[in-house]
Design an enzyme around this catalytic site. Sequence first.
Site, PDB file in Angstrom:
ATOM      1  N   TRP B 322       0.840  -1.207   0.000  1.00  0.00           N
ATOM      2  CA  TRP B 322       0.000   0.000   0.000  1.00  0.00           C
ATOM      3  C   TRP B 322       0.874   1.256   0.000  1.00  0.00           C
ATOM      4  O   TRP B 322       0.540   2.261  -0.633  1.00  0.00           O
ATOM      5  CB  TRP B 322      -0.896   0.001   1.253  1.00  0.00           C
ATOM      6  CG  TRP B 322      -1.763   1.222   1.374  1.00  0.00           C
ATOM      7  CD1 TRP B 322      -3.016   1.391   0.895  1.00  0.00           C
ATOM      8  CD2 TRP B 322      -1.423   2.466   2.024  1.00  0.00           C
ATOM      9  NE1 TRP B 322      -3.486   2.646   1.190  1.00  0.00           N
ATOM     10  CE2 TRP B 322      -2.524   3.329   1.890  1.00  0.00           C
ATOM     11  CE3 TRP B 322      -0.296   2.927   2.703  1.00  0.00           C
ATOM     12  CZ2 TRP B 322      -2.531   4.620   2.409  1.00  0.00           C
ATOM     13  CZ3 TRP B 322      -0.303   4.215   3.205  1.00  0.00           C
ATOM     14  CH2 TRP B 322      -1.408   5.043   3.064  1.00  0.00           C
ATOM     15  N   HIS B 323       2.022   1.178   0.709  1.00  0.00           N
ATOM     16  CA  HIS B 323       2.871   2.367   0.833  1.00  0.00           C
ATOM     17  C   HIS B 323       3.552   2.751  -0.470  1.00  0.00           C
ATOM     18  O   HIS B 323       3.958   3.896  -0.639  1.00  0.00           O
ATOM     19  CB  HIS B 323       3.922   2.163   1.924  1.00  0.00           C
ATOM     20  CG  HIS B 323       3.357   2.333   3.295  1.00  0.00           C
ATOM     21  ND1 HIS B 323       2.702   1.330   3.942  1.00  0.00           N
ATOM     22  CD2 HIS B 323       3.338   3.393   4.132  1.00  0.00           C
ATOM     23  CE1 HIS B 323       2.302   1.760   5.128  1.00  0.00           C
ATOM     24  NE2 HIS B 323       2.661   3.015   5.266  1.00  0.00           N
ATOM     25  N   GLY B 324       3.708   1.813  -1.376  1.00  0.00           N
ATOM     26  CA  GLY B 324       4.336   2.182  -2.631  1.00  0.00           C
ATOM     27  C   GLY B 324       4.569   0.991  -3.516  1.00  0.00           C
ATOM     28  O   GLY B 324       4.681  -0.142  -3.043  1.00  0.00           O
TER      29      GLY B 324
END
Lengths: 324, 491
Positions: B322-324
């Site tokens: 989700w963060h990248g």
Amino acid sequence: MKRFLLKMGIYLIIIFSVLFYLNYRWTNTQVYEVIGETYRMKNIPNEIEIINLGSSHAQFAIDYNSLKEYKGYDFSIPAQSFMYDLNILKQYQKHLSDDCVVIIPISYFDYYEDYPIDNVIKRQRRFYYPILNINRIKYLNILDILIYKWLPILNIDKENLVYIVEDDKNAISNYERKFQQNKYYSSETQSIDIDGFLFENDIKVYGHSKNFAKGVNPYSIEQLKTIVEYCLAKGYRPLLITTPFSDYYNAAEDFTEDFYEEFYQITNNISQQYNIEYWDYSHDIRFTNDITLFYDNNHLNKGKGISLFSSIFFDRLKIEGYLK
Amino acid sequence: MLFNSFEFTLFFPIVIILYFLLPHKFRWVLLLLSSYIFYMAWKPEYIILIIISTLIDYSMSILMEKSSNKRRRKIYLLVSIITNLGLLIVFKYFNFLFDSVSALFANTDITSPVRSFSLLLPMGISFYTFQTLSYSIDVYRKKRKVERHLGYFALYVSYFPQLVAGPIERSDRLIPQLRQKNIFNYDRVKQGMQRMLWGVFQKIIIADTIAIVVETVYSSPKEHTGLSFVIATAIFAVQILCDFAGYTNIAIGCAQIMGIELMENFRQPYFAVSIRDFWSRWHISLSTWFRDYLYIPLGGNRVKKPRYYFNIMVTFLISGLWHGANWTYVFWGGLHGVYSIIEDILSSIRKAIGLKPLIKKPWLKRFVSTTFVVILVGFSWIFFRAENLNDAFYIVSHLIEGAGMWIRPSYIKVICEQINLDFMEVLLPLIFGMIVMIIMWIQKETGKNPYESFNKLPTIIRWIVYIAFTLAIIAQFVLSNNTSQFIYFQF
């Protein structure tokens, strides 16, 4: 709500008082005047008989101090485009005499300026906020007005903070002195640093030719024509010139035969269309191969170079009847 | 529009003045328009994505409520999930998937079946898609009633203070507050502004000034060595907290001025005594989202141990992703998953053999646990910050290089020069910021509100703080000559 607004008012007054005080100190330093070159736009006399517009090429070529019998003024600013030449001329026209000679310098990059998107052009605007009316500055936004016009303190560099406390009283004279000799020439050994010149070619010529691929910008030509038309309408006598460049600069890879052909074709067409003269010194051998006359490969220096060119140029102006 | 931009300093007061001048029934219009303007200031055309997400979730939720057929309800939910995750995949993960697939085919004659394309990642897409997804899932689960007012629903999706970097709000918290009539309250507005000022200070004075050290080391790790990595990683731990907590403080402060209480996203994370505790303190709105919509549906901890550990790993790996769109984030998530599993195994073993705590004094026990957690979390930040896995592994493998020299003052001086660790420009804001933060954290840990404590100080001191903070922010803003983006905007 009243209590809140009162406190916010006091808070904003304190913050802005501090900012305006610091701003006052900063804009009154010589260092600030050197950075924006605003010192050159101070105490403009009236009834000026000859002026020049243009970029640093003109600034490093024409010195009115040697023209004692006439009132002359240099309105050039580094990288100044025709658009700002025109706005400077309009803003300061009240200082000119009725038949003022207006020198319009043309550099190799002038027809290729990329106005709407060029960041260099946008950055150049900082020069104009202190010296032009706001409505003459193109593509402005409120943030730029705040940081360049009203509160230049918001645009200060870290290394200049010290001058708010104590100004450098020799900043202007040191700045002028810096350009008096060729930075790649040693007068003691009488030798030049060729690598320096070639490096200049890499960086400077790239800067000057970076928009060549996009072709001639019709807006630039239109602005130049507007300057000429404005001068003719006001009764001024416009004269197109190109200042001397060194052989190193002229021979740079990007300045191809096709480029020169296009450059001279546009310039000569304008000259013929308005029946005004174009004096081209860019390849004048009295300058081009004497490196001691230049500061770098495309600017004369403010010692021998500017003296020689000014003398030759003013003499010709007198001979050709521009200066009576 | 960035919170730390000049545009926002004009935009926000105008919105607030109009907000309190307008009758309540028109405020949602103002806030919705302002939110769209806020977003469009960055890239106008991407507003269409928010509108698509809003309209699909609005209509699907109404259809879900109307339908009593379970299968149909599921289809409506799937449409909502596919739309939102589809946007995320196309705009955020497509090229990542393409690169990963291409890497698989790299040594074969087979041409990769997919092609990459160049798209700018829409700011905050991971936040607003998750926020609106939570709404659809809640409606499907009949946990909340449908919001029939399209305006309020659209505002819930796009409410500007939390639009681009959270907190990821739940509809049952935010929508009633948006509907509620708020009058001007001096104390609330004051505290909101104090919180915003502290948030901007955290971002501009602390996070942005120390970022230079992290950037110097992590942009070219092969030019650095052990101590540089340790210092840069420790500083990054502070930078990411101040950057993200700074954003959150500004967001919460903005909303607080309007009388809306956003959820807290941080609860003194570096005071955590275990990894589980850390995740109950760090990016709370995201970790609770994953808990409610992924971890618990997978079975949570009410399953056999292997399945429980599987659930933990899946949740952390997806949280990392989700963060990248980069394997570094997946690895970072996985590392936290492994930490959590080991923590649980050790705890089970300790209980099984009845091992008594080695340290008896509670404060010392807490200090040791906290230190251990900070080291583990700090280590994981290497993977979070590194440009790619090669860099991350290089840093890890050289982490203690030259450790014998770390106490030599001359060596430390050379390293500090190499990584741009200037005393006045980096260390001073770092130390000052950390002192203020630790004071605030201690206050919060002991159940006090640091803003209330601050307001009990003499007026003259409070005003000196306001003026000094504001001038420091302006000075840093001017001298840095740029407006830096918040780290979490890219997620």
